[in-house]
Design a protein around this motif. Structure first.
Motif, PDB file in Angstrom:
ATOM      1  N   ILE A  58      34.091  49.669  83.801  1.00 49.14           N
ATOM      2  CA  ILE A  58      33.404  48.763  85.082  1.00 49.14           C
ATOM      3  C   ILE A  58      32.170  50.010  86.164  1.00 49.14           C
ATOM      4  O   ILE A  58      32.633  51.186  86.627  1.00 49.14           O
ATOM      5  CB  ILE A  58      34.254  47.983  86.281  1.00 49.14           C
ATOM      6  N   ALA A  59      32.297  49.201  87.212  1.00 50.59           N
ATOM      7  CA  ALA A  59      31.691  50.219  88.274  1.00 50.59           C
ATOM      8  C   ALA A  59      32.113  49.527  89.686  1.00 50.59           C
ATOM      9  O   ALA A  59      32.963  48.082  89.648  1.00 50.59           O
ATOM     10  CB  ALA A  59      29.854  49.815  89.029  1.00 50.59           C
ATOM     11  N   TRP A  60      32.976  50.515  90.731  1.00 53.28           N
ATOM     12  CA  TRP A  60      33.441  50.375  91.644  1.00 53.28           C
ATOM     13  C   TRP A  60      33.450  51.310  92.741  1.00 53.28           C
ATOM     14  O   TRP A  60      32.592  52.117  92.360  1.00 53.28           O
ATOM     15  CB  TRP A  60      35.242  50.469  91.196  1.00 53.28           C
ATOM     16  N   PRO A  61      33.259  50.018  94.027  1.00 55.32           N
ATOM     17  CA  PRO A  61      32.543  51.466  95.383  1.00 55.32           C
ATOM     18  C   PRO A  61      33.896  52.027  95.935  1.00 55.32           C
ATOM     19  O   PRO A  61      34.701  52.183  95.162  1.00 55.32           O
ATOM     20  CB  PRO A  61      32.703  50.348  96.609  1.00 55.32           C
ATOM     21  N   GLN A  62      33.280  53.791  95.771  1.00 56.12           N
ATOM     22  CA  GLN A  62      33.865  54.750  96.110  1.00 56.12           C
ATOM     23  C   GLN A  62      34.362  54.361  97.366  1.00 56.12           C
ATOM     24  O   GLN A  62      35.952  55.658  96.988  1.00 56.12           O
ATOM     25  CB  GLN A  62      32.439  55.566  96.904  1.00 56.12           C
TER      26      GLN A  62
END
Length: 522
Positions: free
Chosen positions: A492-496
């Motif tokens: 998945i993509a997750w904000p840094q």
């Protein structure tokens, strides 16, 4: 009572040998001079009796016998009477008497080739024959051969030789000819019509010239009458014969014959220069290098390799010397400067040697300019096609990358070494400071794809290992993956800002203060 045998036999012959079936006529076609209703359908015997009756009516009185108003065909010819046109007067003083029993009969004349009729085309009007045209608008190939054979009998049938000039045949007759050709051949463009009409004119003039030569070779008017075509009335035929046997016409004919003797004949026969040039281009590895000089030399050379005459041999020898002295790179395609013009001098106005009928410098310049633009368009088309292929290859590579990226969407990739990936904690992206899961950071490159979408800046590509808060929603939901519980084992993509990496010696309980400090700094 049955019908006479002669009539039945004649009808049978006509049905067995139709010369043109389905000839197309326009509705407004009413040319009495061409139809000749009284002359086309009647046999020669009836026509000759009509001529004899007309002559007898004109010569009933002695005054008419002395000075007849009908023009005499035999001005300048001794002992030729007007009655020679009658078929019953064939056996006159000039006809040789039958030989006696003791004499040897002369050899029969050799059977010669008759006129072309093209019955196979006439009997099959439903299948149209394809004719190819070159870049100069001239027909060539096998279809053009059948076209030439078909145009001969067609033009002889519809255009009488008594017409002085081909350009005066009339628009209606021209329409009849063109529609008849279109019914048999695939010719629909306007330049097709121009080329075919021009070829018809050449064939008609050649046929007329052969007929005039036959008229001159006849010994008397009876023999000339046998040469009369069916589409010409007897009276008009007599005028035509008189005009072609006059002293003025003989003088003009001698002038053209002398001019013809100075020309070098070719060996192409009915093939012509256009078909010969196309054959040479087809056999050559470089068709663009076939020049006018090569076509001219080939057309003046026999099958055994010798020149057609001594004059042609001298010119061919000089042509070989010119080719040796001039380099191929400096050879010009301009007809005013090429090797053939250097050999013979400038071409006559409106004509170009070894280029077919009707080709002039102006037409050639137009065709060359058209070919130049067409070549440029072809190059642009090939370049665009190549660009399309390159784009397709690039899209294919992108699709392959997507497929590779999608491997982890359903299951973790086996090639990923988990020990080399940094572990991290995932906090709720809504800002509640709650831990929602644990995973490993796979990449932070913006070009990476996650669920067919580029990762983008300030984001991590995360492989989820544990769901701490199963009902927590994902930052970027995917198909059938909306919360952390469903994302376990997926990428998945997750904000840094909501990802905190930690080493193996760091405990997850120590991460919360670090996250608070990061959020305050942001």
């Amino acid at each position: 009572m049955g019908r006479p045998k002669g009539k039945n036999r004649k009808r049978k012959n006509l049905s067995e040998e139709p010369e043109f079936i389905g000839t197309v006529y326009p509705e407004s076609m009413h040319d009495g001079g061409e139809d000749n209703a009284a002359g086309n359908d009647q046999p020669d015997e009836v026509m000759n009796e009509a001529v004899q009756t007309q002559i007898n009516d004109e010569t009933q009185s002695p005054e008419h016998r002395v000075c007849s108003q009908e023009p005499d065909l035999n001005d300048g010819l001794p002992n030729v009477d007007e009655d020679a046109f009658n078929e019953h007067a064939f056996m006159n003083d000039e006809t040789p008497a039958p030989e006696s029993e003791g004499t040897t009969a002369p050899n029969k004349p050799k059977r010669s080739r008759g006129p072309t009729r093209m019955k196979d085309i006439a009997r099959d009007p439903n299948s149209r024959i394809k004719v190819e045209f070159n870049s100069m608008g001239e027909p060539y190939g096998s279809g053009s051969v059948k076209l030439s054979s078909y145009l001969g009998p067609l033009v002889r049938e519809h255009v009488p030789v008594i017409i002085e000039d081909w350009r005066k045949i009339g628009e209606e007759r021209r329409t009849v000819l063109w529609k008849s050709v279109q019914a048999r051949f695939e010719l629909d463009e306007e330049y097709h019509k121009m080329a075919v009409i021009k070829q018809m004119g050449c064939i008609w003039r050649a046929s007329k010239s052969r007929l005039v030569s036959q008229i001159k070779s006849c010994k008397n008017n009876a023999e000339r009458l046998k040469l009369r075509p069916k589409n010409i009335p007897p009276a008009e035929w007599r005028k035509f014969v008189k005009a072609k046997t006059s002293a003025a016409f003989e003088e003009l004919s001698d002038t053209y014959k002398e001019r013809r003797r100075n020309q070098i004949p070719h060996t192409c026969s009915r093939k012509g220069m256009v078909r010969l040039a196309e054959e040479m281009k087809k056999e050559s590895s470089e068709p663009s290098e076939v020049t006018r000089l090569q076509v001219w030399v080939k057309s003046r050379t026999k099958k055994d390799g010798t020149a057609v005459n001594t004059n042609a041999a001298e010119k061919i020898k000089k042509a070989a010397e010119l080719v040796e002295t001039v380099s191929p790179s400096s050879t010009s395609t301009n007809p005013k400067e090429d090797l053939l013009s250097q050999l013979f001098g400038p071409d006559n106005p409106g004509r170009l040697r070894a280029m077919g009928r009707g080709m002039s410098q102006t037409k050639l310049a137009c065709f060359q300019m058209k070919s130049k633009f067409m070549d440029g368009m072809k190059r642009d088309q090939l370049r665009l096609i190549q660009q399309v292929h390159d784009l397709e290859e690039a899209l294919s590579k992108i699709r392959n990358q997507k497929q590779k990226a999608e491997v982890g969407e359903n299951s973790a990739p086996r090639s990923v070494n988990m020990k080399l990936q940094m572990k991290c904690l995932l906090f709720d992206w809504a800002g509640t400071d709650e831990k929602v899961g644990e995973g490993r950071i796979l990449s932070e490159e913006p070009e990476e794809f996650v669920n067919i979408i580029p990762l983008g800046p300030n984001s991590y590509k995360i492989l989820v290992e544990t769901a701490i808060k199963p009902e927590a929603y994902l930052w970027r939901p995917a198909r059938n993956v909306f919360n952390m519980e469903q994302a376990v084992g997926e990428m998945i993509a997750w904000p840094q800002n909501f990802v905190v990496p930690f080493s193996s010696g760091c405990e997850p309980e120590d991460i919360t203060p670090l996250l608070s400090e990061l959020l305050q700094a942001a």
